[in-house]
Scaffold this active site. Sequence first.
Site, PDB file in Angstrom:
ATOM      1  N   GLU A  76      37.700 -90.562 -29.479  1.00  0.00           N
ATOM      2  CA  GLU A  76      36.449 -90.050 -30.032  1.00  0.00           C
ATOM      3  C   GLU A  76      35.332 -90.094 -28.991  1.00  0.00           C
ATOM      4  OE1 GLU A  76      36.513 -88.549 -32.681  1.00  0.00           O
ATOM      5  OE2 GLU A  76      38.156 -89.352 -33.860  1.00  0.00           O
ATOM      6  N   GLY A  77      34.446 -89.109 -29.055  1.00  0.00           N
ATOM      7  CA  GLY A  77      33.383 -88.986 -28.076  1.00  0.00           C
ATOM      8  C   GLY A  77      32.144 -89.808 -28.400  1.00  0.00           C
ATOM      9  N   ASN A 130      29.048 -88.987 -29.255  1.00  0.00           N
ATOM     10  CA  ASN A 130      28.197 -88.665 -30.403  1.00  0.00           C
ATOM     11  C   ASN A 130      28.860 -88.963 -31.745  1.00  0.00           C
ATOM     12  OD1 ASN A 130      25.677 -87.467 -29.175  1.00  0.00           O
ATOM     13  ND2 ASN A 130      27.266 -86.328 -28.095  1.00  0.00           N
ATOM     14  N   HIS A 182      22.048 -75.822 -26.100  1.00  0.00           N
ATOM     15  CA  HIS A 182      23.266 -76.577 -25.799  1.00  0.00           C
ATOM     16  C   HIS A 182      24.388 -75.564 -25.661  1.00  0.00           C
ATOM     17  CE1 HIS A 182      26.890 -79.131 -27.118  1.00  0.00           C
ATOM     18  NE2 HIS A 182      26.718 -79.222 -25.804  1.00  0.00           N
ATOM     19  N   ARG A 232      28.013 -75.275 -24.820  1.00  0.00           N
ATOM     20  CA  ARG A 232      29.264 -76.017 -24.659  1.00  0.00           C
ATOM     21  C   ARG A 232      30.323 -75.133 -24.011  1.00  0.00           C
ATOM     22  NH1 ARG A 232      31.903 -80.399 -27.324  1.00  0.00           N
ATOM     23  NH2 ARG A 232      33.632 -80.890 -25.943  1.00  0.00           N
ATOM     24  N   ASP A 252      19.639 -85.264 -21.409  1.00  0.00           N
ATOM     25  CA  ASP A 252      19.805 -83.861 -21.804  1.00  0.00           C
ATOM     26  C   ASP A 252      19.380 -83.652 -23.256  1.00  0.00           C
ATOM     27  OD1 ASP A 252      20.623 -82.436 -19.584  1.00  0.00           O
ATOM     28  OD2 ASP A 252      22.752 -82.718 -19.942  1.00  0.00           O
ATOM     29  N   THR A 304      29.025 -82.077 -32.210  1.00  0.00           N
ATOM     30  CA  THR A 304      28.252 -83.269 -32.571  1.00  0.00           C
ATOM     31  C   THR A 304      27.103 -83.487 -31.596  1.00  0.00           C
ATOM     32  OG1 THR A 304      29.856 -84.636 -31.364  1.00  0.00           O
ATOM     33  CG2 THR A 304      30.134 -84.458 -33.747  1.00  0.00           C
TER      34      THR A 304
END
Length: 433
Positions: free
Chosen positions: A59-60, A62, A294, A296, A375, A392
């Site tokens: 899991e990241g 955020n 943002h 991505r 950021d 997220t």
Amino acid sequence: METKEAWHLTLVVFICWLAVFVRADAEDDIAFSAGESDTTKFGQAKSVRYLLYDVNPGEGFNLRRDVYMRVTNLVKELNKEEPWVLVLPPWGRLYHWKSPDLEQIKIPWSTFFDLPSLREHVPVIEFEEYLKLRGEPVIDEVYYLQGFKGGWTKWEEKMNITECNEGTGFVQDEEGNWYSWFFGYEEVYAKKFACLSYMGHATFIKPFLLKNTIGRCVMLPRAEVLLHDHFGNSEYWKARRSMVFAKHLRDIGDEFRRENLDSTDPEDKTELEDWTKMKRNHGDALGGPYVGVHLRRRDYLYAREGNLPSLKGAAKQIKKILKKYNLQKVFVATDAPSEEFEEFKNYFKKSKVYRFVPSKEIKEKYKDGGVAIIDQWIAAHARYFVGSYESTFSFRIQEEREILGFDPDMTFNRLCPDNDSDCEKPSIWKIVY
């Protein structure tokens, strides 16, 4: 460990727990009160206990912040019965932190967040502070959370100590102690380990922790299994509002805004105040004279194929926003490699496009996580924000803008795929006080 240092840490734990005790008592007059048949005297204080947790390694950053909110509200509920302190799991080895020249383990929460603000919600301490308080690298009980084997056919809150469904990463030595990754602290061990199959909200585990555990420190790996009790309600937002970014990161972002984007808090109406007193209406914040984006890229192009625009398509959409709001500058938070970012910039002939590029000193000191926060902080202060589909990272920026008081129409927007100029907007989760 020196006696003076141990005394200081103990005092810190007591003060931060007492602060939450007073706040809880002010909010709920019956909190901590004994029942009619309870003969416990007020002066018979219980020993402080510690709750530690971890999240699936995949899991990241955020998503982990979201899990923190679930656990912190569990700790708030536990403190209505007896004193508990949340031990913050050190950061490190996240999938998106790929800078090969950085040692990114054992990172304390104070690197990224303002601890006094976190403590306004529940008592928290760093993992290293916990180790110093215990005087030995020990965790008393570990309950590895997992889903029920075979899945489920209907939703019902339940839990049970069961066999482990898969490899947990915990191994037992000849003396009966359990070892695992433990955030890179090789000397840390657990006295007891079990797998706990679980289906339920975060506070559903409260009676188990109070009545079925006796250890001074209890750990819950895979805490993402715990669900929000009430996603988006006032308790959710109290936890979220307490997650104020560390001042040193905000200062770096503010300097970048001032020097490149003509953006300052007084002019943008985005002054940050004590979150426990700060209450903004939608539209109170104006934001800096730039569009925050943002964008991505990388693995997301495959994971969300068909839902993201090309670089040219993204530029086309942003230029329409610039024209509509009479703006000339764009700030881009992106994981795109430098050659892609340069291509993206080349689509803008009349506007200036900026990206935060950290110095070597900033990157070494604050790691990839700190750069990501800078950021987010800059993007959150834009006049208009547009994010990426189901990200997220974008969602956390939208939450930050809700806290600051932006108009939802200037916040909850996404970049559409090239073949769908009128794609569905992201879900709007407005702040609740």
